[in-house]
Design an enzyme around this catalytic site. Structure first.
Site, PDB file in Angstrom:
ATOM      1  N   ASN A 122     -24.556 -28.628 -43.021  1.00 36.00           N
ATOM      2  CA  ASN A 122     -25.071 -27.422 -42.386  1.00 36.00           C
ATOM      3  C   ASN A 122     -26.516 -27.689 -41.989  1.00 36.00           C
ATOM      4  O   ASN A 122     -27.198 -28.472 -42.633  1.00 36.00           O
ATOM      5  CB  ASN A 122     -25.000 -26.238 -43.374  1.00 36.00           C
ATOM      6  CG  ASN A 122     -25.070 -24.893 -42.664  1.00 36.00           C
ATOM      7  OD1 ASN A 122     -25.881 -24.721 -41.768  1.00 36.00           O
ATOM      8  ND2 ASN A 122     -24.200 -23.964 -43.053  1.00 36.00           N
TER       9      ASN A 122
ATOM     10  N   HIS B  10      -8.055 -17.775 -38.898  1.00 32.58           N
ATOM     11  CA  HIS B  10      -8.351 -16.571 -38.128  1.00 32.58           C
ATOM     12  C   HIS B  10      -7.674 -16.571 -36.772  1.00 32.58           C
ATOM     13  O   HIS B  10      -8.079 -15.826 -35.878  1.00 32.58           O
ATOM     14  CB  HIS B  10      -9.881 -16.420 -37.977  1.00 32.58           C
ATOM     15  CG  HIS B  10     -10.564 -16.184 -39.295  1.00 32.58           C
ATOM     16  ND1 HIS B  10     -11.912 -16.420 -39.475  1.00 32.58           N
ATOM     17  CD2 HIS B  10     -10.079 -15.771 -40.495  1.00 32.58           C
ATOM     18  CE1 HIS B  10     -12.225 -16.126 -40.733  1.00 32.58           C
ATOM     19  NE2 HIS B  10     -11.137 -15.745 -41.375  1.00 32.58           N
TER      20      HIS B  10
HETATM   21  C1  BV8 Z   1      -9.655  -9.249 -45.075  1.00 31.55           C
HETATM   22  C2  BV8 Z   1     -11.759 -14.092 -35.632  1.00 31.55           C
HETATM   23  C3  BV8 Z   1      -8.204  -8.119 -46.527  1.00 31.55           C
HETATM   24  C4  BV8 Z   1     -12.122 -13.046 -34.611  1.00 31.55           C
HETATM   25  C5  BV8 Z   1     -13.154 -13.610 -37.587  1.00 31.55           C
HETATM   26  C6  BV8 Z   1     -14.588  -3.575 -45.236  1.00 31.55           C
HETATM   27  C7  BV8 Z   1     -13.330  -3.324 -44.727  1.00 31.55           C
HETATM   28  C8  BV8 Z   1     -12.395  -4.325 -44.556  1.00 31.55           C
HETATM   29  C9  BV8 Z   1     -12.708  -5.621 -44.894  1.00 31.55           C
HETATM   30  C10 BV8 Z   1     -13.966  -5.865 -45.388  1.00 31.55           C
HETATM   31  C11 BV8 Z   1     -14.905  -4.877 -45.570  1.00 31.55           C
HETATM   32  N1  BV8 Z   1     -16.036  -5.443 -46.078  1.00 31.55           N
HETATM   33  C12 BV8 Z   1     -15.845  -6.773 -46.221  1.00 31.55           C
HETATM   34  C13 BV8 Z   1     -14.600  -7.032 -45.807  1.00 31.55           C
HETATM   35  C14 BV8 Z   1     -13.962  -8.321 -45.759  1.00 31.55           C
HETATM   36  C15 BV8 Z   1     -14.242  -8.916 -44.390  1.00 31.55           C
HETATM   37  C16 BV8 Z   1     -15.587  -9.636 -44.473  1.00 31.55           C
HETATM   38  O1  BV8 Z   1     -15.657 -10.662 -45.095  1.00 31.55           O
HETATM   39  N2  BV8 Z   1     -16.623  -9.061 -43.842  1.00 31.55           N
HETATM   40  C17 BV8 Z   1     -17.919  -9.700 -43.881  1.00 31.55           C
HETATM   41  C18 BV8 Z   1     -18.669  -9.362 -42.611  1.00 31.55           C
HETATM   42  C19 BV8 Z   1     -18.647  -9.240 -45.116  1.00 31.55           C
HETATM   43  N3  BV8 Z   1     -13.175  -9.839 -44.155  1.00 31.55           N
HETATM   44  C20 BV8 Z   1     -12.101  -9.419 -43.473  1.00 31.55           C
HETATM   45  O2  BV8 Z   1     -11.995  -8.342 -42.960  1.00 31.55           O
HETATM   46  C21 BV8 Z   1     -10.967 -10.423 -43.450  1.00 31.55           C
HETATM   47  N4  BV8 Z   1      -9.768  -9.771 -43.853  1.00 31.55           N
HETATM   48  O3  BV8 Z   1     -10.546  -9.218 -45.874  1.00 31.55           O
HETATM   49  O4  BV8 Z   1      -8.406  -8.734 -45.283  1.00 31.55           O
HETATM   50  C22 BV8 Z   1      -8.561  -6.678 -46.335  1.00 31.55           C
HETATM   51  C23 BV8 Z   1      -7.900  -5.978 -45.348  1.00 31.55           C
HETATM   52  C24 BV8 Z   1      -8.200  -4.628 -45.199  1.00 31.55           C
HETATM   53  C25 BV8 Z   1      -9.161  -4.031 -46.028  1.00 31.55           C
HETATM   54  C26 BV8 Z   1      -9.846  -4.776 -46.982  1.00 31.55           C
HETATM   55  C27 BV8 Z   1      -9.556  -6.117 -47.137  1.00 31.55           C
HETATM   56  C28 BV8 Z   1     -10.774 -10.963 -42.052  1.00 31.55           C
HETATM   57  C29 BV8 Z   1     -12.009 -11.726 -41.645  1.00 31.55           C
HETATM   58  C30 BV8 Z   1     -11.731 -12.477 -40.323  1.00 31.55           C
HETATM   59  C31 BV8 Z   1     -12.535 -11.863 -39.194  1.00 31.55           C
HETATM   60  N5  BV8 Z   1     -12.349 -12.674 -37.978  1.00 31.55           N
HETATM   61  N6  BV8 Z   1     -12.899 -14.375 -36.491  1.00 31.55           N
HETATM   62  C32 BV8 Z   1     -13.142 -13.549 -33.622  1.00 31.55           C
HETATM   63  O5  BV8 Z   1     -13.626 -14.698 -33.731  1.00 31.55           O
HETATM   64  O6  BV8 Z   1     -13.449 -12.758 -32.697  1.00 31.55           O
HETATM   65  S1  BV8 Z   1     -14.517 -13.906 -38.496  1.00 31.55           S
HETATM   66  C33 BV8 Z   1     -15.622 -14.799 -37.575  1.00 31.55           C
HETATM   67  O7  BV8 Z   1     -16.890 -14.619 -38.158  1.00 31.55           O
HETATM   68  C34 BV8 Z   1     -15.389 -16.278 -37.642  1.00 31.55           C
HETATM   69  O8  BV8 Z   1     -14.033 -16.611 -37.588  1.00 31.55           O
HETATM   70  C35 BV8 Z   1     -16.014 -16.672 -38.945  1.00 31.55           C
HETATM   71  O9  BV8 Z   1     -15.118 -16.503 -40.000  1.00 31.55           O
HETATM   72  C36 BV8 Z   1     -17.090 -15.639 -39.090  1.00 31.55           C
HETATM   73  C37 BV8 Z   1     -18.433 -16.236 -38.791  1.00 31.55           C
HETATM   74  O10 BV8 Z   1     -18.741 -16.949 -39.940  1.00 31.55           O
HETATM   75  P1  BV8 Z   1     -19.122 -18.497 -39.835  1.00 31.55           P
HETATM   76  O11 BV8 Z   1     -18.001 -19.265 -39.260  1.00 31.55           O
HETATM   77  O12 BV8 Z   1     -19.614 -18.892 -41.151  1.00 31.55           O
HETATM   78  O13 BV8 Z   1     -20.271 -18.530 -38.766  1.00 31.55           O
HETATM   79  P2  BV8 Z   1     -21.746 -17.965 -38.921  1.00 31.55           P
HETATM   80  O14 BV8 Z   1     -22.231 -17.704 -37.560  1.00 31.55           O
HETATM   81  O15 BV8 Z   1     -21.791 -16.898 -39.956  1.00 31.55           O
HETATM   82  O16 BV8 Z   1     -22.536 -19.213 -39.554  1.00 31.55           O
HETATM   83  C38 BV8 Z   1     -22.639 -20.399 -38.814  1.00 31.55           C
HETATM   84  C39 BV8 Z   1     -23.156 -21.443 -39.789  1.00 31.55           C
HETATM   85  O17 BV8 Z   1     -23.225 -22.695 -39.100  1.00 31.55           O
HETATM   86  C40 BV8 Z   1     -24.554 -21.134 -40.283  1.00 31.55           C
HETATM   87  O18 BV8 Z   1     -24.624 -21.384 -41.679  1.00 31.55           O
HETATM   88  C41 BV8 Z   1     -25.434 -22.144 -39.527  1.00 31.55           C
HETATM   89  O19 BV8 Z   1     -26.546 -22.561 -40.297  1.00 31.55           O
HETATM   90  C42 BV8 Z   1     -24.482 -23.285 -39.335  1.00 31.55           C
HETATM   91  N7  BV8 Z   1     -24.740 -24.143 -38.163  1.00 31.55           N
HETATM   92  C43 BV8 Z   1     -25.257 -23.779 -36.957  1.00 31.55           C
HETATM   93  N8  BV8 Z   1     -25.287 -24.857 -36.144  1.00 31.55           N
HETATM   94  C44 BV8 Z   1     -24.760 -25.898 -36.853  1.00 31.55           C
HETATM   95  C45 BV8 Z   1     -24.405 -25.441 -38.135  1.00 31.55           C
HETATM   96  N9  BV8 Z   1     -23.853 -26.246 -39.062  1.00 31.55           N
HETATM   97  C46 BV8 Z   1     -23.642 -27.537 -38.730  1.00 31.55           C
HETATM   98  N10 BV8 Z   1     -23.952 -28.044 -37.513  1.00 31.55           N
HETATM   99  C47 BV8 Z   1     -24.508 -27.263 -36.559  1.00 31.55           C
HETATM  100  N11 BV8 Z   1     -24.821 -27.793 -35.366  1.00 31.55           N
END
Ligand code: BV8
Length: 268
Positions: free
Chosen positions: A234, A135
């Site tokens: 996790n 990303h």
């Molecule tokens: C794509 C950079 C093809 C920016 C990020 C509608 C239209 C268009 C696309 C979509 C759509 N619907 C769905 C999509 C696909 C979309 C998507 O997946 N959406 C989700 C919300 C459903 N994906 C995209 O758009 C991707 N591109 O699909 O392109 C396309 C193109 C056009 C049209 C269609 C398709 C691009 C996705 C990238 C977005 N950019 N980051 C920025 O940071 O500002 S994403 C960002 O959020 C992060 O990078 C990361 O990926 C995500 C967060 O997720 P996690 O890292 O898992 O973090 P989270 O907070 O969720 O969880 C934390 C975990 O850690 C928890 O489980 C917790 O329990 C655990 N934890 C906490 N503390 C600890 C721990 N574990 C261990 N130790 C600890 N101490």
């Protein structure tokens, strides 16, 4: 040297020593390990995850609205200010023992590749040498209209106040962080590389990701289908847990050093 089990905060679930030792045995035999990290990997460095309830913009706006082309086009100053605030947080923090453990793993396994969703650069700062930043990186910049790479020194902010972004010297369009926003394609070839490595790896460590964001969330499935041992680290179960052979419940900053210490003892 090796704590007996790990009582995870809150759930009281003990991560069995056997599970950690099974993970260590798999790593001891592995030629290629992929470490797939998400926002939870940086939580113990003090960087909030996307799912944390946040003060400032994170409470008022949904990151999935700010981290988009539409969000930036609608209000460049708000999004630029938010990223500067996040850059400030990252600049004031550092990689933790979990990042350092992954870097140390490179001395114990023939090939380790970090595939991260995080944009904070902490894996490189901790010393990991092969990293795919799916990303992008918050400290790299390009322009909004033409993706011209822009090498600028951007002062970090300690508030999330709105701030007009600088302008591209080549085309005059606003400058943005070189990260992948929701709705944007991942850098061409990079995800395919990550898929190939996931399919080929012997062990995938999946660390600190809820497994919600595609296409990164599909990599553990690819690894499992390729016959890898998938080890999830996790603090709570996630969407990935279905594909994990081993679920080590607890913070990355505590579990990863334990795994590496155990592996070092085997290699001694
Ligand atoms: C794509 C950079 C093809 C920016 C990020 C509608 C239209 C268009 C696309 C979509 C759509 N619907 C769905 C999509 C696909 C979309 C998507 O997946 N959406 C989700 C919300 C459903 N994906 C995209 O758009 C991707 N591109 O699909 O392109 C396309 C193109 C056009 C049209 C269609 C398709 C691009 C996705 C990238 C977005 N950019 N980051 C920025 O940071 O500002 S994403 C960002 O959020 C992060 O990078 C990361 O990926 C995500 C967060 O997720 P996690 O890292 O898992 O973090 P989270 O907070 O969720 O969880 C934390 C975990 O850690 C928890 O489980 C917790 O329990 C655990 N934890 C906490 N503390 C600890 C721990 N574990 C261990 N130790 C600890 N101490």
């Amino acid at each position: 040297m090796f704590d007996v089990g790990y009582r995870a905060g809150g759930t009281g679930k003990l991560t069995d020593v056997e599970d950690i030792e099974t993970a260590v045995d798999a790593l001891a035999k592995a030629q290629l390990v992929v470490a797939a990290s998400g926002a939870g990997m940086s939580k113990e460095s003090g960087i909030p995850t996307f799912r944390d309830a946040q003060s400032g913009l994170w409470a008022r706006y949904n990151p999935e609205e700010l981290a988009t082309r539409q969000g930036f086009a609608q209000n460049p100053a708000r999004v630029w200010g938010w990223y500067n605030y996040r850059r400030g947080l990252i600049a004031r923090r550092a990689p933790h023992a979990g990042h350092l453990a992954l870097a140390a793993l490179e001395e114990l396994v023939p090939q380790v590749v970090v595939v991260t969703q995080n944009i904070d650069g902490f894996h490189r700062e901790a010393g990991s040498s092969t990293i795919l930043e799916l990303h992008g990186n918050i400290n790299r910049f390009k322009c909004f209209d033409q993706d011209h790479p822009v090498g600028i020194d951007v002062p970090v902010a300690d508030t999330d106040a709105e701030l007009e972004p600088p302008i591209c010297p080549r085309c005059g369009s606003p400058i943005r962080p070189d990260v992948v926003w929701f709705g944007e394609m991942l850098p061409s070839g990079l995800f395919q590389q990550a898929e190939t490595l996931s399919r080929a790896c012997d062990v995938m460590l999946v660390i600190g990701t809820s497994g919600m964001v595609q296409p990164a969330a599909g990599l553990p499935f690819v690894a499992e289908a390729g016959g890898a041992t998938v080890v999830e680290v996790n603090t709570e179960p996630s969407q990935v847990s279905h594909y994990a052979s081993i679920f080590l419940q607890g913070p990355a900053g505590e579990i990863l050093p334990q795994i590496v210490a155990r592996l070092e003892a085997l290699r001694a």
